[in-house]
Write a protein that holds these residues in place. Structure first.
Motif, short mmCIF file in Angstrom:
data_model
loop_
_atom_site.label_atom_id
_atom_site.label_comp_id
_atom_site.label_asym_id
_atom_site.label_seq_id
_atom_site.Cartn_x
_atom_site.Cartn_y
_atom_site.Cartn_z
N ASP A 68 -3.07 7.84 -3.58
CA ASP A 68 -2.97 9.26 -3.25
C ASP A 68 -4.30 9.77 -2.72
OD1 ASP A 68 -0.37 9.27 -4.12
OD2 ASP A 68 -0.83 10.10 -6.10
N LEU A 69 -4.28 10.31 -1.52
CA LEU A 69 -5.48 10.89 -0.93
C LEU A 69 -5.33 12.41 -0.92
CD1 LEU A 69 -6.33 8.61 2.13
CD2 LEU A 69 -7.91 9.30 0.33
N GLY A 70 -6.27 13.10 -1.52
CA GLY A 70 -6.19 14.55 -1.56
C GLY A 70 -5.38 15.06 -2.74
N SER A 71 -5.13 16.34 -2.74
CA SER A 71 -4.43 16.98 -3.85
C SER A 71 -2.95 16.63 -3.84
CB SER A 71 -4.58 18.50 -3.78
OG SER A 71 -5.95 18.87 -3.85
N ALA A 72 -2.44 16.29 -5.00
CA ALA A 72 -1.00 16.04 -5.13
C ALA A 72 -0.22 17.34 -4.98
CB ALA A 72 -0.71 15.41 -6.49
N PHE B 155 8.16 8.57 -0.80
CA PHE B 155 7.64 7.95 -2.02
C PHE B 155 7.67 6.43 -1.89
CE2 PHE B 155 9.37 11.94 -4.08
CZ PHE B 155 8.14 12.48 -4.38
N ALA B 156 6.81 5.77 -2.65
CA ALA B 156 6.83 4.32 -2.73
C ALA B 156 6.46 3.89 -4.14
CB ALA B 156 5.87 3.69 -1.74
N TRP B 157 7.01 2.75 -4.54
CA TRP B 157 6.53 2.07 -5.74
C TRP B 157 5.94 0.74 -5.28
CZ3 TRP B 157 7.45 -2.80 -7.66
CH2 TRP B 157 6.87 -3.07 -8.91
N MET B 158 4.78 0.39 -5.88
CA MET B 158 4.11 -0.87 -5.54
C MET B 158 3.77 -1.65 -6.80
SD MET B 158 1.50 0.34 -2.53
CE MET B 158 1.52 2.08 -2.95
N SER B 159 3.89 -2.95 -6.71
CA SER B 159 3.45 -3.82 -7.80
C SER B 159 1.93 -3.74 -7.92
CB SER B 159 3.86 -5.27 -7.52
OG SER B 159 3.17 -5.77 -6.39
N GLU B 160 1.41 -4.23 -9.05
CA GLU B 160 -0.04 -4.21 -9.24
C GLU B 160 -0.78 -4.95 -8.13
OE1 GLU B 160 2.08 -4.69 -11.72
OE2 GLU B 160 1.45 -3.54 -13.50
N ARG B 161 -0.24 -6.10 -7.71
CA ARG B 161 -0.98 -6.89 -6.72
C ARG B 161 -1.00 -6.23 -5.35
NH1 ARG B 161 2.15 -12.43 -4.89
NH2 ARG B 161 4.20 -11.55 -4.44
N LEU B 162 0.09 -5.54 -4.98
CA LEU B 162 0.07 -4.83 -3.70
C LEU B 162 -0.77 -3.56 -3.80
CD1 LEU B 162 0.89 -4.39 -0.79
CD2 LEU B 162 3.04 -3.38 -1.59
N ALA B 163 -0.62 -2.83 -4.90
CA ALA B 163 -1.38 -1.58 -5.05
C ALA B 163 -2.87 -1.83 -5.04
CB ALA B 163 -0.96 -0.88 -6.34
N ALA B 164 -3.30 -3.02 -5.46
CA ALA B 164 -4.72 -3.31 -5.59
C ALA B 164 -5.36 -3.84 -4.31
CB ALA B 164 -4.95 -4.32 -6.72
N ALA C 133 -14.11 6.64 -5.57
CA ALA C 133 -14.38 6.89 -6.99
C ALA C 133 -13.12 6.79 -7.85
CB ALA C 133 -15.01 8.26 -7.17
N THR C 134 -11.96 6.70 -7.21
CA THR C 134 -10.70 6.61 -7.96
C THR C 134 -10.38 5.16 -8.29
OG1 THR C 134 -9.37 6.49 -5.94
CG2 THR C 134 -9.84 8.69 -6.82
N ASP C 135 -9.34 4.97 -9.10
CA ASP C 135 -8.91 3.62 -9.45
C ASP C 135 -8.54 2.82 -8.20
OD1 ASP C 135 -9.21 4.27 -12.10
OD2 ASP C 135 -7.08 4.72 -12.42
N GLU C 136 -8.76 1.51 -8.24
CA GLU C 136 -8.50 0.69 -7.06
C GLU C 136 -7.02 0.63 -6.69
OE1 GLU C 136 -8.12 -3.76 -9.12
OE2 GLU C 136 -9.67 -3.34 -7.62
N THR C 137 -6.14 1.01 -7.63
CA THR C 137 -4.70 1.02 -7.33
C THR C 137 -4.20 2.40 -6.90
OG1 THR C 137 -4.18 1.40 -9.66
CG2 THR C 137 -4.22 -0.88 -8.91
#
Length: 424
Positions: free
Chosen positions: A266-270, A242-251, A259-263
């Motif tokens: 996750d690729l594929g099914s969770a 797992f990872a947590w990312m700030s908005e600026r890194l996630a973006a 087609a998903t959000d820029e942040t």
């Protein structure tokens, strides 16, 4: 130097916790064994395994809108919430990958590709997953790689040394929270604030794989853009990180479905079962907090639980080092050298880094095994160990890494065998 805690968990709590783990005192074959190798493997929490099985057998997709799909989708939502609670992180993005090594490699690489040419700062005791990501990214994308040197006495990176490599051109800084070889712990609040004060634009990425199971993390007090967790090191399951990312890194641009959000990372099914399993780990931490303070908000229970885990582990480390009136501690044995601890004090994780003068370290590990104790020899011929051992001036060491569910009897058995090796 602050004195270590010397009081173990009350017997009632200790026995309750010990019952919740698989293979605590026996191995897969049913043979007696003390598993003092939790910095490499880690004990498994029964409830985490059971919950994974319960959820993983459900055939439904979590991205549908009927009742069962909504139930299992809630496991993902709750799991991500528990990761945030554990880290005390708000905003940003929670991501999942096959391993914690993979996700930190992806975070560092994505930042290095996106940012203009400058320099990337790693440390000589970084885990290969972060160090190699820094080196790879620097070579591929035109950054200068700078490496902060370790202090041989503590096995840590002094803040002044780290800051000396950071300037206005620094794009990424890699920081290890706790070394899984030396056991050195870095104060995340102090270090990240100082990095931010020197260059507020630099992306700070933290390897918390070794530290997270043993100390409280509070990102609300830190400047962190990315941080990784390995559930298997926290009594959960292998096969995910797992990872947590700030908005600026996630973006920053990264691999994603466009087609998903820029942040979205996750690729594929969770996999709902992986999140549900990790929530059981957080429940376990909360149960320790609840034992001491009763009902409270979840983050409060996490804080209390992790604080109590760290105190218990300092008591174990104290007994390993100093022994008791009836059995000698490792520091009193003439053929045993304990590294890093004297300089670190309570900034030392529950990792005992030992060398023997009368026998090879690899042979010592074999003798421990013959006496039903599992420890590990870190050797310079391993790509996981070579750079880090060289950074602290060692060719090998015996790494001893119990966890908070081990008790005084476990420690005393280890000391008995260590004395036997010392006298050979």
């Amino acid at each position: 130097m602050t004195e270590r805690n010397k009081e173990f968990f009350p017997d009632e709590l200790q026995n309750k916790l010990r019952d919740q783990f698989y293979y605590l005192d026996t191995d897969l074959n049913g043979d007696k064994r003390l598993f003092f190798e939790n910095a490499g493997g880690a004990l498994r929490l029964k409830s985490a395994v059971e919950k994974y099985t319960e959820v993983s057998i459900i055939p439904d997709s979590p991205v549908r809108n009927y009742d069962i799909a909504q139930i299992i989708n809630q496991y993902i939502t709750d799991g991500k919430g528990d990761i945030r609670q554990l880290l005390n992180a708000t905003g940003g993005e929670v991501a999942i990958s096959l391993t914690a090594s993979k996700i930190i490699f992806e975070m560092i690489t994505a930042a290095a590709i996106y940012l203009p040419k400058g320099n990337v700062v790693a440390t000589s005791i970084d885990h290969p997953s972060s160090f190699d990501a820094c080196q790879f990214s620097s070579e591929q994308y035109g950054h200068e790689l700078r490496v902060a040197k370790a202090d041989a006495a503590t096995g840590s990176i002094f803040l002044e040394e780290l800051l000396s490599h950071i300037d206005e051109e620094t794009r990424v800084v890699s920081l290890i929270l706790t070394s899984n070889i030396t056991g050195a712990m870095h104060d995340l609040e102090t270090y990240t604030k100082a990095i931010h004060d020197k260059n507020s634009e630099t992306i700070i990425i933290v390897d918390a794989v070794q530290g997270a199971p043993h100390e409280l993390i509070d990102l609300s007090k830190c400047y962190v853009d990315g941080i990784n967790l390995a559930p298997y090191k926290m009594f959960g399951l292998r096969g995910t990180g797992f990872a947590w990312m700030s908005e600026r890194l996630a973006a920053v641009p990264h691999h994603r479905l466009l087609a998903t959000d820029e942040t979205n990372w996750d690729l594929g099914s969770a996999t709902p079962a992986l999140y549900a399993s990790f929530s059981q780990v957080v429940n376990y931490i909360c149960s320790i907090g609840q034992y001491f303070i009763g009902e409270a908000e979840r983050r409060t229970l996490i804080e209390e639980g992790m604080t109590r885990i760290q105190l218990q582990e300092q008591a174990i480390l104290n007994r390993l080092l100093n022994g008791t009136d009836s059995i000698e501690g490792t520091k009193k044995l003439k053929n045993v050298t304990i590294h890093f601890e004297a300089a670190n004090g309570v900034k030392q994780d529950l990792i005992l880094a030992m060398t023997f003068s009368n026998i090879s370290n690899s042979r010592a590990v074999e003798i421990y095994k013959e006496n039903n104790i599992q420890v590990f020899a870190r050797e310079s011929d391993s790509h996981y160990s070579k750079r880090i051992l060289e950074a602290v001036g060692l060719e090998s060491l015996v790494r001893v890494s119990p966890v908070h569910v081990h008790n005084a009897a476990d420690v005393d058995e280890f000391l008995r065998v260590t004395k036997l090796i010392n006298e050979m």
